[in-house]
Scaffold this active site. Structure first.
Site, PDB file in Angstrom:
ATOM      1  N   HIS A   1      54.108  16.351  55.612  1.00  0.00           N
ATOM      2  CA  HIS A   1      54.304  17.804  55.536  1.00  0.00           C
ATOM      3  C   HIS A   1      54.340  18.462  56.912  1.00  0.00           C
ATOM      4  O   HIS A   1      54.725  19.617  57.043  1.00  0.00           O
ATOM      5  CB  HIS A   1      53.190  18.435  54.699  1.00  0.00           C
ATOM      6  CG  HIS A   1      53.300  18.117  53.234  1.00  0.00           C
ATOM      7  ND1 HIS A   1      53.697  19.042  52.295  1.00  0.00           N
ATOM      8  CD2 HIS A   1      53.117  16.963  52.549  1.00  0.00           C
ATOM      9  CE1 HIS A   1      53.716  18.478  51.100  1.00  0.00           C
ATOM     10  NE2 HIS A   1      53.361  17.216  51.228  1.00  0.00           N
TER      11      HIS A   1
ATOM     12  N   ASP B   1      55.733  24.084  63.511  1.00  0.00           N
ATOM     13  CA  ASP B   1      55.337  24.055  62.106  1.00  0.00           C
ATOM     14  C   ASP B   1      56.254  23.089  61.366  1.00  0.00           C
ATOM     15  O   ASP B   1      57.463  23.073  61.628  1.00  0.00           O
ATOM     16  CB  ASP B   1      55.522  25.469  61.514  1.00  0.00           C
ATOM     17  CG  ASP B   1      54.429  25.817  60.513  1.00  0.00           C
ATOM     18  OD1 ASP B   1      53.899  24.905  59.884  1.00  0.00           O
ATOM     19  OD2 ASP B   1      54.129  27.018  60.363  1.00  0.00           O
TER      20      ASP B   1
HETATM   21  C1  GDG Z   1      51.548  22.626  55.773  1.00  0.00           C
HETATM   22  C2  GDG Z   1      52.433  22.576  57.020  1.00  0.00           C
HETATM   23  C3  GDG Z   1      54.392  23.132  55.564  1.00  0.00           C
HETATM   24  C4  GDG Z   1      48.501  32.101  52.899  1.00  0.00           C
HETATM   25  N1  GDG Z   1      47.621  33.134  52.845  1.00  0.00           N
HETATM   26  C5  GDG Z   1      47.305  33.294  51.552  1.00  0.00           C
HETATM   27  C6  GDG Z   1      48.001  32.356  50.796  1.00  0.00           C
HETATM   28  N2  GDG Z   1      48.717  31.631  51.655  1.00  0.00           N
HETATM   29  C7  GDG Z   1      49.607  30.521  51.261  1.00  0.00           C
HETATM   30  C8  GDG Z   1      51.055  30.915  51.499  1.00  0.00           C
HETATM   31  C9  GDG Z   1      51.725  29.552  51.682  1.00  0.00           C
HETATM   32  C10 GDG Z   1      50.592  28.680  52.221  1.00  0.00           C
HETATM   33  O1  GDG Z   1      49.374  29.401  52.074  1.00  0.00           O
HETATM   34  C11 GDG Z   1      50.775  28.382  53.704  1.00  0.00           C
HETATM   35  O2  GDG Z   1      51.813  27.455  53.814  1.00  0.00           O
HETATM   36  P1  GDG Z   1      52.527  27.146  55.193  1.00  0.00           P
HETATM   37  O3  GDG Z   1      53.735  26.333  54.929  1.00  0.00           O
HETATM   38  O4  GDG Z   1      52.856  28.422  55.872  1.00  0.00           O
HETATM   39  O5  GDG Z   1      51.455  26.403  56.106  1.00  0.00           O
HETATM   40  P2  GDG Z   1      50.357  25.188  56.040  1.00  0.00           P
HETATM   41  O6  GDG Z   1      49.195  25.571  55.218  1.00  0.00           O
HETATM   42  O7  GDG Z   1      50.055  24.878  57.463  1.00  0.00           O
HETATM   43  O8  GDG Z   1      51.090  23.935  55.355  1.00  0.00           O
HETATM   44  C12 GDG Z   1      53.619  23.505  56.837  1.00  0.00           C
HETATM   45  C13 GDG Z   1      53.460  23.028  54.362  1.00  0.00           C
HETATM   46  O9  GDG Z   1      52.364  22.145  54.645  1.00  0.00           O
HETATM   47  C14 GDG Z   1      54.185  22.505  53.118  1.00  0.00           C
HETATM   48  O10 GDG Z   1      54.781  21.275  53.351  1.00  0.00           O
HETATM   49  O11 GDG Z   1      55.344  24.152  55.313  1.00  0.00           O
HETATM   50  O12 GDG Z   1      54.467  23.405  57.949  1.00  0.00           O
HETATM   51  O13 GDG Z   1      51.685  22.932  58.184  1.00  0.00           O
HETATM   52  O14 GDG Z   1      52.139  29.031  50.446  1.00  0.00           O
HETATM   53  O15 GDG Z   1      51.508  31.631  50.389  1.00  0.00           O
HETATM   54  N3  GDG Z   1      47.921  32.282  49.454  1.00  0.00           N
HETATM   55  C15 GDG Z   1      47.088  33.182  48.828  1.00  0.00           C
HETATM   56  N4  GDG Z   1      46.358  34.116  49.514  1.00  0.00           N
HETATM   57  C16 GDG Z   1      46.433  34.195  50.866  1.00  0.00           C
HETATM   58  O16 GDG Z   1      45.759  35.026  51.485  1.00  0.00           O
HETATM   59  N5  GDG Z   1      47.006  33.151  47.480  1.00  0.00           N
END
Ligand code: GDG
Length: 497
Positions: free
Chosen positions: A171, A383
């Site tokens: 990921h 990222d």
């Molecule tokens: C890893 C990789 C890759 C955020 N704040 C709240 C909340 N979120 C949710 C968002 C989103 C998720 O968290 C964050 O996803 P990201 O992709 O931005 O980042 P990582 O956690 O670092 O994920 C990344 C991912 O894996 C998938 O393969 O894209 O690059 O680092 O879904 O919506 N959700 C809620 N409240 C919040 O305050 N409910």
């Protein structure tokens, strides 16, 4: 061999387990995109999820069995726990995974703590996962392992003499050769990845980096093919290597954003911050997300473009994460200090430049922010993908949102046609992008957002799962035999990471 069942393996099970003060255990299922996409196929087709329970509290065997049964009834598929000790978690998760692999792949080797003890425990914990996989699967199962915490699982299965069809999806990014070679266990990690039958990366850039590392560090391995899927010929098998950009359940986000509940909440948010453009940042607390540099860029825009004063507000949401690691605690303090300083410096009667939220928003609140904010500022230093960028677009149902996106996020490869791409290290460049977004004409906004939404809709999370499974086992999600024996209960929302 005919594959009949899907087994998903990830560090955490797709549920959160908590102990109430009364001693009673409670379970909440997660509701992230991975669960949304894989849940139905696991549920209707007798699949299972293997992972750690996520609690450090010890539990009696009978309690654990009851809890797993309860969890299975709630999610609709079998849950198989891997027991980890406090020491395992400290050295495998906070140690090797989060203090070595995480900073290394995000091009921040100076943040790595190459403690050899971490590697020993990482190996041992991956072997524990492999044992649970071996005990709960058979040769017809497809075992799909997720992410950097579990690179060694297929290797351990092989060492144990267990034959399984295996796929692995990373990921996070795969670093370029000159970063990867710093890893003291580089050969073991490459070898372990080549123990899977399919290795999937987020982008072609990651796949290229991986292939470069294999070619340079393992000259005896032959990598062939330049198309979507490359093949590595190892002495005992062929490994497929592909790029599968992860996505979101576009339809679910777009529909939820259109509900009256979200619309009302979105209206309230904007009514409290009238006559200005709302710029949204949503990030897990992490140094890779580039929050301090983003705040500097925002302050720079206020300094250089006084006409923007009172016309825009940055809403920065930070989701608490990895609070046990001291570096994350100091990052939190740095962000709070910067927010205070910027607000103190530019504040006017009736206008604060930044609203800072440090907590997990409910899904409904998050959707309301996505829906109501005119601009999303997504500026990670690096990222794997960044789902926030895609979620914002999916919820921008009036096509009026502007996405400012780091060129170092995996999502940039897909969204470059509609987003304003920025180099997150270029403070003035990001400041200029903020100004450009604020001044962008409605036609231009619509055109750009429409392009991005179409692309995300076409390449949604189901497209991602199907692309991976088709490559791995020539099957689509709906080709797994249906076994209807669970009646799932309604689930509560949570988040995956
Ligand atoms: C890893 C990789 C890759 C955020 N704040 C709240 C909340 N979120 C949710 C968002 C989103 C998720 O968290 C964050 O996803 P990201 O992709 O931005 O980042 P990582 O956690 O670092 O994920 C990344 C991912 O894996 C998938 O393969 O894209 O690059 O680092 O879904 O919506 N959700 C809620 N409240 C919040 O305050 N409910």
């Amino acid at each position: 061999m005919e594959t009949t069942r899907l087994t998903v393996v990830s560090t955490r099970l797709a549920i959160a387990v908590d102990r109430e003060p009364s001693g009673q255990w409670t379970i909440t299922p997660f509701s992230g995109s991975l669960v949304t996409a894989l849940g139905p196929v696991l549920r209707d087709r007798g699949g299972q999820w293997i992972g750690w329970l996520g609690t450090r509290d010890t539990m009696e065997e009978t309690n654990l069995r009851d809890l797993m049964d309860q969890g299975s009834r709630l999610t609709g598929y079998a849950l198989k726990p891997v027991n980890l000790t406090e020491e395992d978690i400290r050295q495998y998760s906070f140690g090797f995974s989060n203090q070595i692999l995480w900073p290394l792949v995000h091009d921040l080797p100076s943040r790595c703590n190459f403690d050899p003890a971490y590697w020993t425990v990482y190996e041992r914990v991956n072997a524990k996962f492999a044992e649970v996989v071996a005990a709960n699967t058979c040769e017809e199962d497809y075992v799909w392992v997720h992410d950097y915490q579990l690179i060694m699982v297929a290797h351990h299965l092989k060492t144990m003499g267990i034959r399984r069809q295996t796929g692995f999806f990373l990921h996070i990014p795969f670093p370029p050769l000159d970063g990867f070679v710093k890893l003291p266990w580089r050969f073991q990690v490459l070898n372990a990845l080549l123990s899977y039958d399919l290795v999937g990366f987020q982008t072609m850039r990651d796949r290229r980096n991986f292939i470069d590392c294999v070619r340079m560090l393992m000259p005896k391995m032959r990598v062939v093919g330049h198309g979507q899927i490359a093949r590595c010929l190892t002495p005992d098998h062929e490994v497929l290597i592909g790029a599968f950009p992860i996505s979101i359940d576009f339809k679910q986000f777009a529909e939820a954003a259109a509900t009256s509940e979200v619309e009302d909440q979105a209206w309230i948010i904007h009514a409290n911050l009238p006559e200005r453009q709302l710029i949204l940042g949503v990030d897990r607390l992490d140094y890779t997300k580039g929050i301090p540099l983003r705040l500097q860029a925002f302050a720079n825009a206020l300094e250089r473009y006084p006409e923007l004063h009172g016309k825009m507000t940055l809403i920065q949401v930070v989701l608490p994460s990895r609070e046990e690691v001291p570096e994350y605690e100091s990052l939190k303090r740095e962000i709070e200090r910067m927010v205070g300083e910027i607000n103190g410096r530019f504040n006017q009667v009736g206008w604060s430049p930044i609203q800072y939220i440090y907590r997990s928003l409910s899904r409904m609140e998050l959707l309301a922010y996505y829906r109501t904010c005119e601009i999303a500022l997504v500026t990670p230093l690096k990222d794997g993908m960044n789902l926030v960028a895609k979620e914002f677009c999916a919820c921008s149902i009036e096509n009026n949102g502007v996405l400012i996106l780091s060129e170092f996020a995996g999502a940039a490869a897909q969204l470059h046609n509609g987003a304003i791409l920025v180099n997150p290290f270029d403070i003035e460049g990001v400041a200029d992008a903020i100004r450009r977004a604020c001044c962008m004409e409605s036609d231009n906004r619509h055109r750009r957002m429409e392009k991005m939404r179409r692309s995300i809709q076409r390449h949604d999370i189901f497209h991602w799962v199907n692309a991976f499974l088709r490559t791995g086992i020539h099957k689509d999600l709906d080709q797994f035999p249906r076994i209807e024996f669970f009646v799932p209960s309604p689930v509560q929302a949570g988040h995956e990471r």
